[in-house]
Design a protein around this motif. Sequence first.
Motif, PDB file in Angstrom:
ATOM      1  N   GLY A  38       0.305  -4.820   9.486  1.00  0.00           N
ATOM      2  CA  GLY A  38      -0.230  -4.061  10.603  1.00  0.00           C
ATOM      3  C   GLY A  38      -0.166  -2.558  10.383  1.00  0.00           C
ATOM      4  O   GLY A  38       0.175  -2.079   9.304  1.00  0.00           O
ATOM      5  N   PRO A  39      -0.468  -1.784  11.423  1.00  0.00           N
ATOM      6  CA  PRO A  39      -0.626  -0.337  11.266  1.00  0.00           C
ATOM      7  C   PRO A  39       0.681   0.436  11.133  1.00  0.00           C
ATOM      8  O   PRO A  39       0.663   1.611  10.758  1.00  0.00           O
ATOM      9  CB  PRO A  39      -1.358   0.073  12.554  1.00  0.00           C
ATOM     10  N   GLU A  55       0.832  -1.204   0.000  1.00  0.00           N
ATOM     11  CA  GLU A  55       0.000   0.000   0.000  1.00  0.00           C
ATOM     12  C   GLU A  55       0.868   1.255   0.000  1.00  0.00           C
ATOM     13  O   GLU A  55       0.560   2.241  -0.686  1.00  0.00           O
ATOM     14  CB  GLU A  55      -0.936  -0.015   1.202  1.00  0.00           C
ATOM     15  N   GLU A  56       1.958   1.228   0.742  1.00  0.00           N
ATOM     16  CA  GLU A  56       2.872   2.363   0.764  1.00  0.00           C
ATOM     17  C   GLU A  56       3.536   2.551  -0.594  1.00  0.00           C
ATOM     18  O   GLU A  56       3.698   3.692  -1.059  1.00  0.00           O
ATOM     19  CB  GLU A  56       3.936   2.157   1.851  1.00  0.00           C
ATOM     20  N   CYS A  57       3.900   1.447  -1.246  1.00  0.00           N
ATOM     21  CA  CYS A  57       4.519   1.537  -2.576  1.00  0.00           C
ATOM     22  C   CYS A  57       3.531   2.074  -3.602  1.00  0.00           C
ATOM     23  O   CYS A  57       3.918   2.824  -4.516  1.00  0.00           O
ATOM     24  CB  CYS A  57       5.038   0.171  -3.006  1.00  0.00           C
ATOM     25  N   ALA A  83       7.550  -2.301  11.523  1.00  0.00           N
ATOM     26  CA  ALA A  83       7.608  -3.765  11.484  1.00  0.00           C
ATOM     27  C   ALA A  83       8.804  -4.247  10.669  1.00  0.00           C
ATOM     28  O   ALA A  83       9.526  -5.161  11.091  1.00  0.00           O
ATOM     29  CB  ALA A  83       6.309  -4.323  10.909  1.00  0.00           C
ATOM     30  N   VAL A  84       9.029  -3.634   9.507  1.00  0.00           N
ATOM     31  CA  VAL A  84      10.132  -4.122   8.667  1.00  0.00           C
ATOM     32  C   VAL A  84      11.484  -3.728   9.265  1.00  0.00           C
ATOM     33  O   VAL A  84      12.480  -4.431   9.065  1.00  0.00           O
ATOM     34  CB  VAL A  84       9.995  -3.646   7.211  1.00  0.00           C
ATOM     35  N   GLU A  85      11.517  -2.630  10.024  1.00  0.00           N
ATOM     36  CA  GLU A  85      12.759  -2.295  10.737  1.00  0.00           C
ATOM     37  C   GLU A  85      13.037  -3.326  11.828  1.00  0.00           C
ATOM     38  O   GLU A  85      14.186  -3.755  12.028  1.00  0.00           O
ATOM     39  CB  GLU A  85      12.661  -0.907  11.353  1.00  0.00           C
TER      40      GLU A  85
END
Length: 247
Positions: A227-228, A13-15, A233-235
Amino acid sequence: MARVGLQLWTIREECERDLERSLHRLGELGYDGVELFQLHGQDAQRVRAWLDACGLAAVGRHAPLDVLEAQLPQLADELAALGTDRVALSWIDPDSLDDPGSVVARVEGVAHAARGAGLSLGFHNHWAELRALDGGRTFLDLLRELPAEQLWLELDLGWIWHAGADPAEQLERTAGRCPVVHLKDYRSREDRDDVPVGDGIVGYDRLVPAAVAAGAEWLVVEEDEVGPDPFGAVERSLRAVRRMLAT
């Protein structure tokens, strides 16, 4: 030392909203590269420029079987611009495994065509490829019978674990032909409750060294439902994998 990448499906969604900004954030976090699944309407040369500016490598790209069969020349041009020759078959319909021989034949045909186009074809598993077929072998076993120079295997260790198989055993059996490995973690086998790598019970303190021993050049983090706080999360996943690589 194996490098750490992110499958961009994790932050899809961010991409879709802003691919350039998303890549910039991943570069700032310290990821070495990304695995793409589409370009979100962007030109491949522009995406390559963004990757270079962020210090990110293109690990490869996912594509479904019908796209690989129908659009291989376009994919070859795209991947050349991105600076990689790796493309992985992303998913096959589990129902198609009722006739596994025909699916293997299609994969073999695409692999041959990919080599002719200067590409290296891989296969990314889900859970269904670990089910026992008639005779006791799995679909992943059938793919291993193809020559390693024709097809590499992108073992998804989380899906292997979720299917009830042993990811370490699968890595050992695939050693030398799994240059890219997916890391996906879960809280339980009962639910599809995926979490940052290291926060679940799949056992990556054992599996990350096993993946490196099997010849993995890239450890690719993936979290289907992030998640939100996707970048948080990826960090968290990246820090855990770096710690596991260092021990």
